[in-house]
Design a protein around this motif. Structure first.
Motif, PDB file in Angstrom:
ATOM      1  N   GLY A   1       0.834  -1.204   0.000  1.00  0.00           N
ATOM      2  CA  GLY A   1       0.000   0.000   0.000  1.00  0.00           C
ATOM      3  C   GLY A   1       0.865   1.249   0.000  1.00  0.00           C
ATOM      4  O   GLY A   1       2.057   1.178   0.323  1.00  0.00           O
ATOM      5  N   SER A   2       0.280   2.404  -0.383  1.00  0.00           N
ATOM      6  CA  SER A   2       1.045   3.662  -0.293  1.00  0.00           C
ATOM      7  C   SER A   2       1.397   3.935   1.145  1.00  0.00           C
ATOM      8  O   SER A   2       2.373   4.616   1.434  1.00  0.00           O
ATOM      9  N   ASP A   3       0.577   3.432   2.057  1.00  0.00           N
ATOM     10  CA  ASP A   3       0.842   3.681   3.469  1.00  0.00           C
ATOM     11  C   ASP A   3       2.230   3.180   3.861  1.00  0.00           C
ATOM     12  O   ASP A   3       2.950   3.858   4.586  1.00  0.00           O
TER      13      ASP A   3
ATOM     14  N   TYR B   1      -5.063  14.212   3.516  1.00  0.00           N
ATOM     15  CA  TYR B   1      -5.101  12.793   3.881  1.00  0.00           C
ATOM     16  C   TYR B   1      -4.586  12.573   5.310  1.00  0.00           C
ATOM     17  O   TYR B   1      -3.474  13.004   5.647  1.00  0.00           O
TER      18      TYR B   1
ATOM     19  N   TYR C   1      -0.846  11.120   6.776  1.00  0.00           N
ATOM     20  CA  TYR C   1       0.407  11.869   6.977  1.00  0.00           C
ATOM     21  C   TYR C   1       0.584  12.209   8.456  1.00  0.00           C
ATOM     22  O   TYR C   1       1.688  12.131   8.998  1.00  0.00           O
TER      23      TYR C   1
ATOM     24  N   CYS D   1      -0.902  16.546  -1.751  1.00  0.00           N
ATOM     25  CA  CYS D   1      -1.820  15.506  -2.211  1.00  0.00           C
ATOM     26  C   CYS D   1      -2.631  16.109  -3.354  1.00  0.00           C
ATOM     27  O   CYS D   1      -3.424  17.020  -3.140  1.00  0.00           O
TER      28      CYS D   1
ATOM     29  N   ASN E   1      -7.322  14.726  -1.182  1.00  0.00           N
ATOM     30  CA  ASN E   1      -8.369  14.113  -0.376  1.00  0.00           C
ATOM     31  C   ASN E   1      -8.450  14.935   0.917  1.00  0.00           C
ATOM     32  O   ASN E   1      -7.433  15.082   1.586  1.00  0.00           O
TER      33      ASN E   1
ATOM     34  N   ASP F   1       1.390  13.032  -3.634  1.00  0.00           N
ATOM     35  CA  ASP F   1       0.564  11.832  -3.502  1.00  0.00           C
ATOM     36  C   ASP F   1      -0.500  11.877  -4.603  1.00  0.00           C
ATOM     37  O   ASP F   1      -1.421  12.693  -4.556  1.00  0.00           O
TER      38      ASP F   1
ATOM     39  N   ALA G   1      -2.722   9.489  -5.522  1.00  0.00           N
ATOM     40  CA  ALA G   1      -3.622   8.330  -5.389  1.00  0.00           C
ATOM     41  C   ALA G   1      -4.803   8.419  -6.363  1.00  0.00           C
ATOM     42  O   ALA G   1      -5.333   7.394  -6.798  1.00  0.00           O
ATOM     43  N   TYR G   2      -5.213   9.648  -6.712  1.00  0.00           N
ATOM     44  CA  TYR G   2      -6.413   9.834  -7.546  1.00  0.00           C
ATOM     45  C   TYR G   2      -6.094  10.342  -8.955  1.00  0.00           C
ATOM     46  O   TYR G   2      -6.988  10.771  -9.664  1.00  0.00           O
TER      47      TYR G   2
ATOM     48  N   THR H   1      -1.086   4.375  -6.364  1.00  0.00           N
ATOM     49  CA  THR H   1      -1.598   3.195  -5.676  1.00  0.00           C
ATOM     50  C   THR H   1      -2.500   2.391  -6.607  1.00  0.00           C
ATOM     51  O   THR H   1      -3.066   2.950  -7.549  1.00  0.00           O
TER      52      THR H   1
ATOM     53  N   SER I   1      -5.059   1.014  -5.235  1.00  0.00           N
ATOM     54  CA  SER I   1      -6.257   0.927  -4.383  1.00  0.00           C
ATOM     55  C   SER I   1      -7.484   1.643  -4.933  1.00  0.00           C
ATOM     56  O   SER I   1      -8.587   1.356  -4.498  1.00  0.00           O
ATOM     57  N   LYS I   2      -7.323   2.605  -5.825  1.00  0.00           N
ATOM     58  CA  LYS I   2      -8.460   3.419  -6.221  1.00  0.00           C
ATOM     59  C   LYS I   2      -8.861   3.102  -7.666  1.00  0.00           C
ATOM     60  O   LYS I   2      -9.678   2.238  -7.898  1.00  0.00           O
TER      61      LYS I   2
ATOM     62  N   ARG J   1      -3.335  -4.434  -1.475  1.00  0.00           N
ATOM     63  CA  ARG J   1      -2.327  -3.541  -0.877  1.00  0.00           C
ATOM     64  C   ARG J   1      -1.095  -3.419  -1.780  1.00  0.00           C
ATOM     65  O   ARG J   1      -0.111  -4.126  -1.608  1.00  0.00           O
TER      66      ARG J   1
HETATM   67  C1  LIG Z   1      -6.710   6.166  -0.597  1.00  0.00           C
HETATM   68  C2  LIG Z   1      -5.492   6.988  -0.546  1.00  0.00           C
HETATM   69  C3  LIG Z   1      -4.236   6.401  -0.640  1.00  0.00           C
HETATM   70  C4  LIG Z   1      -4.110   4.921  -0.834  1.00  0.00           C
HETATM   71  O1  LIG Z   1      -3.415   4.312   0.152  1.00  0.00           O
HETATM   72  P1  LIG Z   1      -3.088   2.752  -0.020  1.00  0.00           P
HETATM   73  O2  LIG Z   1      -2.313   2.481   1.212  1.00  0.00           O
HETATM   74  O3  LIG Z   1      -2.265   2.617  -1.274  1.00  0.00           O
HETATM   75  O4  LIG Z   1      -4.384   2.029  -0.114  1.00  0.00           O
HETATM   76  C5  LIG Z   1      -3.109   7.202  -0.640  1.00  0.00           C
HETATM   77  N1  LIG Z   1      -3.222   8.534  -0.548  1.00  0.00           N
HETATM   78  C6  LIG Z   1      -4.410   9.138  -0.464  1.00  0.00           C
HETATM   79  C7  LIG Z   1      -4.498  10.608  -0.426  1.00  0.00           C
HETATM   80  C8  LIG Z   1      -5.577   8.383  -0.440  1.00  0.00           C
HETATM   81  O5  LIG Z   1      -6.772   8.995  -0.333  1.00  0.00           O
END
Ligand SMILES: *Cc1c(COP(=O)(O)O)cnc(C)c1O
Length: 350
Positions: free
Chosen positions: A79-81, A106, A109, A150, A154, A179, A181-182, A206, A208-209, A217
């Motif tokens: 995951g990006s996390d 987000y 952070y 970001c 988000n 970041d 992600a979107y 990521t 994930s989206k 992940r």
């Molecule tokens: C959903 C999201 C992620 C995704 O995190 P993962 O760990 O890859 O699922 C990353 N950054 C932002 C801003 C998000 O909203």
């Protein structure tokens, strides 16, 4: 171009670090007829009895093709996390260094800053949800190692202006993490195409989206070879498991399926925006470059609870700076979105 030396930003202990090396790293070219008695694995084949490729070569090769970035500029994480956590651990000395974030943004952070004992300097976005560039640069000190942008952001759903981002990346003395992600829901170009221009730039994405794989992940980090090799030293050797690598590769080999879903989500997003604008409870529908919409309503907490009663879970963002009475709606399927709009109509009628 300013002088930039990545060695001035790395933590001392990480500079000295020798990474864990598995014997498998050294013999990967000879895999065909080799007998592996080195890693104490169970020898009976079941698809996952061997440790996964610590460098995820196949996934990176496909990403490299799709994104036009060399594999040495890519690092993958759980995951990006995990990717974001690795960045903290490589560059931020606990109880000494700081990061800069731009609320509302987000929440991870802040969580990662707390876990890593790194102070967070907050410089709010302006009322158009854009970074206040001069204020950000003024609040940075020599301990400010990371600046998180970001974009699309988000929960505000907008992309930051390219001019503001460029000014920050070229003036900030630490590392700028964008970041993305979107990014796949936006018409803006990814900053990965500018990696060669900015040695202090890290871009995260990521699966994930837009790629529809939150469950496996897989986070992706793009940066200079120097930054990637530092992060490689910090990452656990087998951080991306075999099932994730297989599933990700399968998906990345069908980019047209992903594009098709993205288009459907964007069509639904635009429909939702036009319907939300007609609802009396809704005060502002903010523009969206993402797969969610930030909406200011009359009373966010009340509407949030009423939606729950109707079986619809949304995100209440009212306690976030600049987000008073705001709810965040993720774009769902056509049926789910219809249900949301109908529920809001019912609530407006009573
Ligand atoms: C959903 C999201 C992620 C995704 O995190 P993962 O760990 O890859 O699922 C990353 N950054 C932002 C801003 C998000 O909203």
């Amino acid at each position: 171009m300013k002088q930039f030396n990545i060695n001035n930003l790395i933590r001392e202990n990480i500079k000295m670090l020798k990474p864990y090396s598995s014997a498998r790293d050294e013999y990967k070219e000879l895999t065909e007829n080799m007998v592996f008695l080195d890693a104490n694995e169970n020898p009976f084949q079941n698809g996952v009895n061997r440790y996964p490729d610590p460098q995820q070569h196949k996934v990176k090769a496909q990403l490299s093709k799709l994104k036009n970035v060399a594999p040495e500029n890519i690092l993958l994480g759980n995951g990006s996390d995990e990717v974001l956590d690795l960045i903290f651990r490589a560059f931020c000395e606990p109880n000494k260094d700081t990061i800069i974030t731009l609320p509302p943004t987000y929440g991870m952070y802040y969580v990662l800053a707390n876990i890593n004992a790194v102070a967070n300097i907050r410089v709010e976005l302006n009322s158009n949800f854009e970074p206040q560039v001069d204020q950000i640069l003024k609040s940075a000190t020599s301990q400010s190692k990371l600046l998180f942008l970001c974009s699309p952001n988000n929960p505000t759903a907008n992309s930051f202006s390219a001019k503001n981002i460029e000014k920050l990346v070229s003036s900030f003395k630490g590392i700028v993490v964008i970041d993305e992600a979107y990014i796949d829901f936006s018409n803006n170009e990814s900053w990965i195409s500018r990696l060669a221009d900015f040695p202090n730039l890290i871009v995260t994405q990521t699966l994930s989206k837009a790629y529809g794989m939150a469950g496996i992940r897989l986070g992706v980090c793009y940066a200079s070879k120097e930054i990637i090799s530092i992060l490689n030293r910090v990452k656990p050797p087998y951080n991306v498991n075999e099932l994730t690598q297989l599933k990700a590769l399968e998906r990345l080999l069908k980019p047209e399926d992903v594009s098709e879903e993205i288009n459907r989500i964007i069509t639904q997003r635009d429909w939702l925006i036009s319907e939300l604008k007609k609802n009396e409870l809704v005060k502002i529908v903010y523009a969206s470059d993402a797969n969610f919409i930030l909406v200011k309503v009359d009373e966010a907490s009340k509407r949030y609870s009423q939606l729950i009663e109707k079986g619809i879970v949304v995100r209440n963002r009212t306690s976030q700076p600049l987000c008073e009475n705001c709810l965040r709606f993720t774009v769902g399927t056509q049926q789910e979105n219809l249900k949301l709009i109908k529920a809001l109509k019912d609530l407006a009628g009573c």
